[in-house]
Scaffold this motif. Structure first.
Motif, PDB file in Angstrom:
ATOM      1  N   ILE A  48       0.814  -1.221   0.000  1.00  0.00           N
ATOM      2  CA  ILE A  48       0.000   0.000   0.000  1.00  0.00           C
ATOM      3  C   ILE A  48       0.848   1.272   0.000  1.00  0.00           C
ATOM      4  N   GLY A  49       2.176   1.117  -0.004  1.00  0.00           N
ATOM      5  CA  GLY A  49       3.054   2.267  -0.169  1.00  0.00           C
ATOM      6  C   GLY A  49       3.578   2.893   1.093  1.00  0.00           C
ATOM      7  N   LEU A  50       3.438   2.199   2.229  1.00  0.00           N
ATOM      8  CA  LEU A  50       3.854   2.783   3.506  1.00  0.00           C
ATOM      9  C   LEU A  50       5.112   2.136   4.077  1.00  0.00           C
ATOM     10  N   TYR A  51       5.774   1.296   3.295  1.00  0.00           N
ATOM     11  CA  TYR A  51       7.000   0.644   3.765  1.00  0.00           C
ATOM     12  C   TYR A  51       8.003   0.682   2.618  1.00  0.00           C
ATOM     13  N   PRO A  52       8.729   1.798   2.474  1.00  0.00           N
ATOM     14  CA  PRO A  52       9.639   1.945   1.331  1.00  0.00           C
ATOM     15  C   PRO A  52      10.698   0.850   1.300  1.00  0.00           C
ATOM     16  N   VAL A  53      11.049   0.435   0.085  1.00  0.00           N
ATOM     17  CA  VAL A  53      12.079  -0.570  -0.090  1.00  0.00           C
ATOM     18  C   VAL A  53      13.443   0.045   0.219  1.00  0.00           C
ATOM     19  N   PRO A  54      14.253  -0.575   1.077  1.00  0.00           N
ATOM     20  CA  PRO A  54      15.593  -0.042   1.356  1.00  0.00           C
ATOM     21  C   PRO A  54      16.430   0.054   0.082  1.00  0.00           C
ATOM     22  N   GLU A  55      17.319   1.017   0.053  1.00  0.00           N
ATOM     23  CA  GLU A  55      18.155   1.226  -1.121  1.00  0.00           C
ATOM     24  C   GLU A  55      18.937  -0.041  -1.454  1.00  0.00           C
ATOM     25  N   GLY A  56      18.880  -0.421  -2.716  1.00  0.00           N
ATOM     26  CA  GLY A  56      19.617  -1.587  -3.184  1.00  0.00           C
ATOM     27  C   GLY A  56      18.911  -2.914  -3.013  1.00  0.00           C
ATOM     28  N   ALA A  57      17.760  -2.918  -2.329  1.00  0.00           N
ATOM     29  CA  ALA A  57      17.038  -4.176  -2.097  1.00  0.00           C
ATOM     30  C   ALA A  57      16.130  -4.494  -3.287  1.00  0.00           C
ATOM     31  N   SER A  58      15.731  -5.747  -3.390  1.00  0.00           N
ATOM     32  CA  SER A  58      14.785  -6.152  -4.416  1.00  0.00           C
ATOM     33  C   SER A  58      13.458  -5.419  -4.239  1.00  0.00           C
ATOM     34  N   PRO A  59      12.817  -4.987  -5.333  1.00  0.00           N
ATOM     35  CA  PRO A  59      11.538  -4.291  -5.210  1.00  0.00           C
ATOM     36  C   PRO A  59      10.362  -5.224  -4.957  1.00  0.00           C
ATOM     37  N   TYR A  60      10.573  -6.532  -5.077  1.00  0.00           N
ATOM     38  CA  TYR A  60       9.479  -7.477  -4.912  1.00  0.00           C
ATOM     39  C   TYR A  60       9.269  -7.770  -3.427  1.00  0.00           C
ATOM     40  N   PRO A  61       8.032  -8.037  -3.008  1.00  0.00           N
ATOM     41  CA  PRO A  61       7.796  -8.364  -1.593  1.00  0.00           C
ATOM     42  C   PRO A  61       8.444  -9.698  -1.229  1.00  0.00           C
ATOM     43  N   GLY A  62       8.454  -9.973   0.064  1.00  0.00           N
ATOM     44  CA  GLY A  62       8.941 -11.264   0.539  1.00  0.00           C
ATOM     45  C   GLY A  62      10.196 -11.155   1.350  1.00  0.00           C
ATOM     46  N   LEU A  63      10.103 -11.416   2.654  1.00  0.00           N
ATOM     47  CA  LEU A  63      11.214 -11.223   3.573  1.00  0.00           C
ATOM     48  C   LEU A  63      11.848 -12.526   4.055  1.00  0.00           C
ATOM     49  N   GLU A  64      11.412 -13.648   3.497  1.00  0.00           N
ATOM     50  CA  GLU A  64      11.993 -14.934   3.896  1.00  0.00           C
ATOM     51  C   GLU A  64      11.657 -15.970   2.838  1.00  0.00           C
ATOM     52  N   VAL A  65      12.539 -16.941   2.665  1.00  0.00           N
ATOM     53  CA  VAL A  65      12.306 -18.028   1.715  1.00  0.00           C
ATOM     54  C   VAL A  65      12.956 -19.303   2.222  1.00  0.00           C
ATOM     55  N   SER A  66      12.574 -20.386   1.556  1.00  0.00           N
ATOM     56  CA  SER A  66      13.346 -21.622   1.611  1.00  0.00           C
ATOM     57  C   SER A  66      13.558 -22.076   0.177  1.00  0.00           C
ATOM     58  N   GLY A  67      14.618 -22.855  -0.051  1.00  0.00           N
ATOM     59  CA  GLY A  67      14.894 -23.312  -1.408  1.00  0.00           C
ATOM     60  C   GLY A  67      16.267 -23.948  -1.509  1.00  0.00           C
ATOM     61  N   ARG A  68      16.792 -23.973  -2.726  1.00  0.00           N
ATOM     62  CA  ARG A  68      18.096 -24.590  -2.990  1.00  0.00           C
ATOM     63  C   ARG A  68      19.026 -23.580  -3.649  1.00  0.00           C
ATOM     64  N   ILE A  69      20.263 -23.571  -3.226  1.00  0.00           N
ATOM     65  CA  ILE A  69      21.256 -22.677  -3.819  1.00  0.00           C
ATOM     66  C   ILE A  69      21.537 -23.118  -5.259  1.00  0.00           C
ATOM     67  N   SER A  70      21.448 -22.141  -6.191  1.00  0.00           N
ATOM     68  CA  SER A  70      21.710 -22.449  -7.602  1.00  0.00           C
ATOM     69  C   SER A  70      22.935 -21.726  -8.141  1.00  0.00           C
ATOM     70  N   ALA A  71      23.467 -20.755  -7.407  1.00  0.00           N
ATOM     71  CA  ALA A  71      24.666 -20.042  -7.868  1.00  0.00           C
ATOM     72  C   ALA A  71      25.351 -19.400  -6.671  1.00  0.00           C
ATOM     73  N   LEU A  72      26.691 -19.338  -6.729  1.00  0.00           N
ATOM     74  CA  LEU A  72      27.504 -18.716  -5.684  1.00  0.00           C
ATOM     75  C   LEU A  72      28.196 -17.486  -6.248  1.00  0.00           C
ATOM     76  N   GLY A  73      28.143 -16.386  -5.507  1.00  0.00           N
ATOM     77  CA  GLY A  73      28.885 -15.204  -5.891  1.00  0.00           C
ATOM     78  C   GLY A  73      30.326 -15.296  -5.441  1.00  0.00           C
ATOM     79  N   PRO A  74      31.168 -14.397  -5.930  1.00  0.00           N
ATOM     80  CA  PRO A  74      32.575 -14.388  -5.515  1.00  0.00           C
ATOM     81  C   PRO A  74      32.714 -14.266  -3.999  1.00  0.00           C
ATOM     82  N   GLY A  75      33.629 -15.031  -3.447  1.00  0.00           N
ATOM     83  CA  GLY A  75      33.946 -14.921  -2.027  1.00  0.00           C
ATOM     84  C   GLY A  75      33.084 -15.731  -1.097  1.00  0.00           C
ATOM     85  N   VAL A  76      32.096 -16.444  -1.610  1.00  0.00           N
ATOM     86  CA  VAL A  76      31.227 -17.233  -0.744  1.00  0.00           C
ATOM     87  C   VAL A  76      31.908 -18.551  -0.394  1.00  0.00           C
ATOM     88  N   THR A  77      31.967 -18.846   0.891  1.00  0.00           N
ATOM     89  CA  THR A  77      32.523 -20.115   1.360  1.00  0.00           C
ATOM     90  C   THR A  77      31.530 -20.777   2.308  1.00  0.00           C
TER      91      THR A  77
END
Length: 319
Positions: A48-77
């Protein structure tokens, strides 16, 4: 991939299941193929427009998930492609894929299915960070959580009880009252017919309501009591008698989880993994799920959330 987008601010009908670009992992991030996500009140407030998305965050809703890792970024161990995980997000969970800092990943607790694990990250992180890291609830103390039938409330009741507190909660009717007692609540107050302040004093209060609850919360706290306000469903303003704060030596904290830094979230997630996950694995704390709907039916899920009467979490799954 597809994701739920907000085409304009408004009611549940503004949510659309549509094609968007795939996320790519930045340094220190992984991409998770989303099995499920869970609704939070913040998602509706964002819609409804009363909770602005933090800078740099995804614009889509959803604050938690479960799933499977499909890709690793640099430096991830410490993580591998194919690992099953749960994750605390800053946004983006209503999607088929999401990028998340590796420090916000959790293993799937023993005995919990991949889909139902989506109900855990936000609630456990909220309870752990506010009730224990901030308010320092100790065994033997009396704890009050408002909204005991909701996602936060059902989790707070279980964790506080498992760690030796006496637990009180507010609910909206006899059916909810019976169910929260089954979760371990020692005292249950029907807010429609009773004043919770008459059932104190409480050492710690977790308040998701705000507004006119504030004065009664303060009045019902014990000496050296602590209150954490994390929601404003009843409004932004409330009167405050400073004498109560002074003479009872009270502490009042206002917090949010979403806007914290990745480093702060990583510290909270580490605490959840160490302190809460063993309680889930032992069965002392369980995921409480109201219903599961397809991701494409996010609008219907939001209607259910806003209508009230649900018990625990509402999940959205990718089919």
């Amino acid at each position: 991939m597809k994701a739920i987008t907000i085409k304009e601010f408004g009611g549940p009908e503004v949510l659309e299941w549509t094609d968007v670009e795939d996320p790519a992992p930045a340094p220190g991030e992984v991409v998770v193929d989303v099995a499920a996500t869970a609704l939070n009140r913040a998602d509706a407030v964002q819609r409804i427009g009363l909770y602005p998305v933090p800078e740099g965050a995804s614009p889509y809703p959803g604050l938690e998930v479960s799933g499977r890792i499909s890709a690793l970024g640099p430096g991830v161990t410490g993580w591998r492609v194919g690992d099953e995980v749960a994750a605390l997000l800053t946004g983006g969970g209503y999607a088929q894929k999401v990028a998340v800092p590796a420090g916000q990943l959790l293993t799937i607790p023993e005995g919990v299915g991949l889909v139902e694990a989506a109900s855990l990250p936000e609630a456990t992180a909220t309870v752990w960070s506010n009730v224990f890291m901030t308010a320092n609830l100790a065994a033997g103390e009396t704890f009050l959580v408002h909204g005991g039938a909701g996602g936060i409330g059902t989790m707070a009741i279980q964790i506080a009880k498992a760690r030796g507190a006496r637990v009180a909660t507010t609910v909206g009717g006899p059916e909810q009252a019976a169910r929260v007692r089954e979760l371990g609540a020692d005292a249950v107050v029907d807010h429609r017919t009773e004043d919770f302040a008459d059932h104190g004093p409480y050492d710690v209060i977790l308040d998701i309501i705000g507004g006119d609850y504030f004065e009664r919360n303060i009045r019902s706290l014990a000496a050296d009591g602590r209150m954490v306000v994390i929601g404003l469903q009843n409004g932004l303003e409330a009167p405050l008698n400073l004498a109560d704060l002074l003479f009872k030596r009270l502490s009042v904290h206002g917090t949010t989880l979403r806007s914290r830094s990745p480093e702060q979230k990583a510290a909270i997630v580490a605490g959840v993994q160490k302190e809460v996950w063993p309680l889930v694995g032992s069965g002392a704390v369980k995921p409480i799920i109201d219903r599961v709907l397809p991701m494409s039916e996010a609008a219907e899920a939001h209607r259910r959330l806003e209508a009230g009467g649900h018990f625990g979490k509402i999940l959205l799954v990718n089919e």
